[in-house]
Design an enzyme around this catalytic site. Sequence first.
Site, PDB file in Angstrom:
ATOM      1  N   LYS A  18      -1.394   6.191   6.969  1.00  0.00           N
ATOM      2  CA  LYS A  18      -2.233   6.811   8.055  1.00  0.00           C
ATOM      3  C   LYS A  18      -2.060   8.585   8.383  1.00  0.00           C
ATOM      4  CE  LYS A  18      -2.155   2.718  10.571  1.00  0.00           C
ATOM      5  NZ  LYS A  18      -1.789   2.064   9.405  1.00  0.00           N
ATOM      6  N   CYS A  27     -11.801  -5.892  15.294  1.00  0.00           N
ATOM      7  CA  CYS A  27     -10.503  -6.091  14.365  1.00  0.00           C
ATOM      8  C   CYS A  27     -10.816  -5.299  13.084  1.00  0.00           C
ATOM      9  CB  CYS A  27     -10.259  -7.674  14.154  1.00  0.00           C
ATOM     10  SG  CYS A  27      -8.605  -7.866  13.097  1.00  0.00           S
ATOM     11  N   ARG A  40       0.991  -1.238  -0.039  1.00  0.00           N
ATOM     12  CA  ARG A  40      -0.206  -0.003   0.119  1.00  0.00           C
ATOM     13  C   ARG A  40       0.778   1.222   0.025  1.00  0.00           C
ATOM     14  NH1 ARG A  40      -4.552   1.322   4.407  1.00  0.00           N
ATOM     15  NH2 ARG A  40      -5.010   3.501   3.808  1.00  0.00           N
ATOM     16  N   TYR A  41       2.019   1.169   0.713  1.00  0.00           N
ATOM     17  CA  TYR A  41       2.886   2.393   0.885  1.00  0.00           C
ATOM     18  C   TYR A  41       4.226   1.837   0.196  1.00  0.00           C
ATOM     19  CZ  TYR A  41      -0.322   2.543   5.023  1.00  0.00           C
ATOM     20  OH  TYR A  41      -1.220   2.413   5.773  1.00  0.00           O
ATOM     21  N   CYS A  58      -4.973 -15.709  15.773  1.00  0.00           N
ATOM     22  CA  CYS A  58      -4.812 -14.758  16.807  1.00  0.00           C
ATOM     23  C   CYS A  58      -5.247 -15.663  18.175  1.00  0.00           C
ATOM     24  CB  CYS A  58      -5.576 -13.591  16.756  1.00  0.00           C
ATOM     25  SG  CYS A  58      -5.725 -12.710  15.193  1.00  0.00           S
ATOM     26  N   ARG A  92       7.283   0.094   2.249  1.00  0.00           N
ATOM     27  CA  ARG A  92       6.837  -0.771   2.944  1.00  0.00           C
ATOM     28  C   ARG A  92       5.808  -1.737   2.646  1.00  0.00           C
ATOM     29  NH1 ARG A  92       4.153   3.611   6.310  1.00  0.00           N
ATOM     30  NH2 ARG A  92       4.991   4.943   4.875  1.00  0.00           N
ATOM     31  N   ASP A 100     -11.251   1.971  12.746  1.00  0.00           N
ATOM     32  CA  ASP A 100     -11.807   2.205  11.246  1.00  0.00           C
ATOM     33  C   ASP A 100     -12.985   1.433  11.005  1.00  0.00           C
ATOM     34  OD1 ASP A 100      -8.944   2.488  10.486  1.00  0.00           O
ATOM     35  OD2 ASP A 100      -8.485   0.588  11.042  1.00  0.00           O
ATOM     36  N   CYS A 128     -10.404 -10.146  18.439  1.00  0.00           N
ATOM     37  CA  CYS A 128     -10.941  -8.926  18.826  1.00  0.00           C
ATOM     38  C   CYS A 128     -12.237  -8.591  17.913  1.00  0.00           C
ATOM     39  CB  CYS A 128     -10.005  -7.696  18.834  1.00  0.00           C
ATOM     40  SG  CYS A 128      -8.363  -8.281  19.499  1.00  0.00           S
ATOM     41  N   ARG A 178      -9.429  -6.312  10.357  1.00  0.00           N
ATOM     42  CA  ARG A 178      -9.442  -7.606   9.385  1.00  0.00           C
ATOM     43  C   ARG A 178     -10.132  -8.412  10.052  1.00  0.00           C
ATOM     44  NH1 ARG A 178      -3.530  -6.498   9.458  1.00  0.00           N
ATOM     45  NH2 ARG A 178      -3.234  -4.876   7.895  1.00  0.00           N
ATOM     46  N   ASP A 225      -6.974   6.119   9.542  1.00  0.00           N
ATOM     47  CA  ASP A 225      -6.813   5.782   8.041  1.00  0.00           C
ATOM     48  C   ASP A 225      -7.899   6.124   7.227  1.00  0.00           C
ATOM     49  OD1 ASP A 225      -5.326   4.244   6.262  1.00  0.00           O
ATOM     50  OD2 ASP A 225      -5.237   2.482   7.389  1.00  0.00           O
TER      51      ASP A 225
END
Length: 343
Positions: free
Chosen positions: A321, A117, A97-98, A110, A101, A277, A114, A119, A314
């Site tokens: 961000k 989340c 995306r960037y 996980c 990186r 988000d 959560c 994702r 975001d």
Amino acid sequence: MRKEGKSAPWQKMLGDSVVSAEMLGQWFDISTEALAPVIRRYPMRINPYFLSLLRQSSDPIARQVIPDPRELDENGFTQEDPFFETQRSPVPYLVHRYPDRVLFLVSGQCAVYCRYCMRKRNAGLKKTVGPLDVEPVEAYIRSTPAIREVILSGGDPLLLQDDFLNDILSRLKSVSHVGRLRIHTRVPCVLPQRITISLVDILQRFAPLYINIQFNHPDELTGEAANACAMLADAGIVLGSQTVLLKGVNDDPDTLAALMEKLLACRVRPYYLHHPDPVKGTAHFNVPVEKGLHIMENLRQRISGIGIPHYVRDHQGISGKMPVSAKPCVQNGNRAFDDCQGL
Ligand code: SF4
């Protein structure tokens, strides 16, 4: 070095997790009928360690992991992948995306799932990478000199087996233009028993290695979590925190001030406070930007600058961000907060 096998204590804890409404009903007074469809859509996992931190089903720790029927309501949050990570994936498991990186989504698992989340579409549902999946990712990174940093994320990278994690990190470290590696994890917070001597022994070989740990509430910084952070810090790993601003969990200055103070004491530098988000199934955790700004102003008045995280959110279509600031701006005639600087 101890080989991690099926009998490693942290793996046994994962195996003993609460994963169904019926199991949860043995601990809390909840409606199993209401929660079962939520869990079918979005898996639940609460490992015994994290379960031990829950006092009641509505406390700030519990809200993060106990399913809520509102997860099946959109309430204006209609997208599962609002930042188009799937479309920004040149090879499976990689998000580019960037420019400098990439995110390598190494795990679909996980230590807890959560409920907020970002994702949520993947957590507990996507498979974890295998050796054959790593090769195309490595080839893409090798052929893209602009990439300076690789971030392992997921799911949680620290749930991989020691040997496999060592193999992945070794491959990435061998790429000459990759200057640093980063790991995003909740494990030191939600399953600190996973931070074993053998894991730390592996991680410390990959300096400069940055680990960002998600802590959301001061009660998560138990003695066990503090010890896990100390083991990593003693090994020379640079620790930062990422906190998600969550309604009913930490959306007040006292809670966040206590969290930041505890993080500093544990040698974890507060890094990001994420505005939530707009992910489908998480609208009930949303907090108004104005409230986030108020909290940040309060934190600045009572904590040293080294304990102040960047308040960020975001944006769709923007490569990065962006800080949320109090400077008002006018968009289409409406007053808005300038959380879009850099456009
Ligand atoms: S540990 Fe991270 S990736 Fe996993 S469910 Fe929680 S926020 Fe999502």
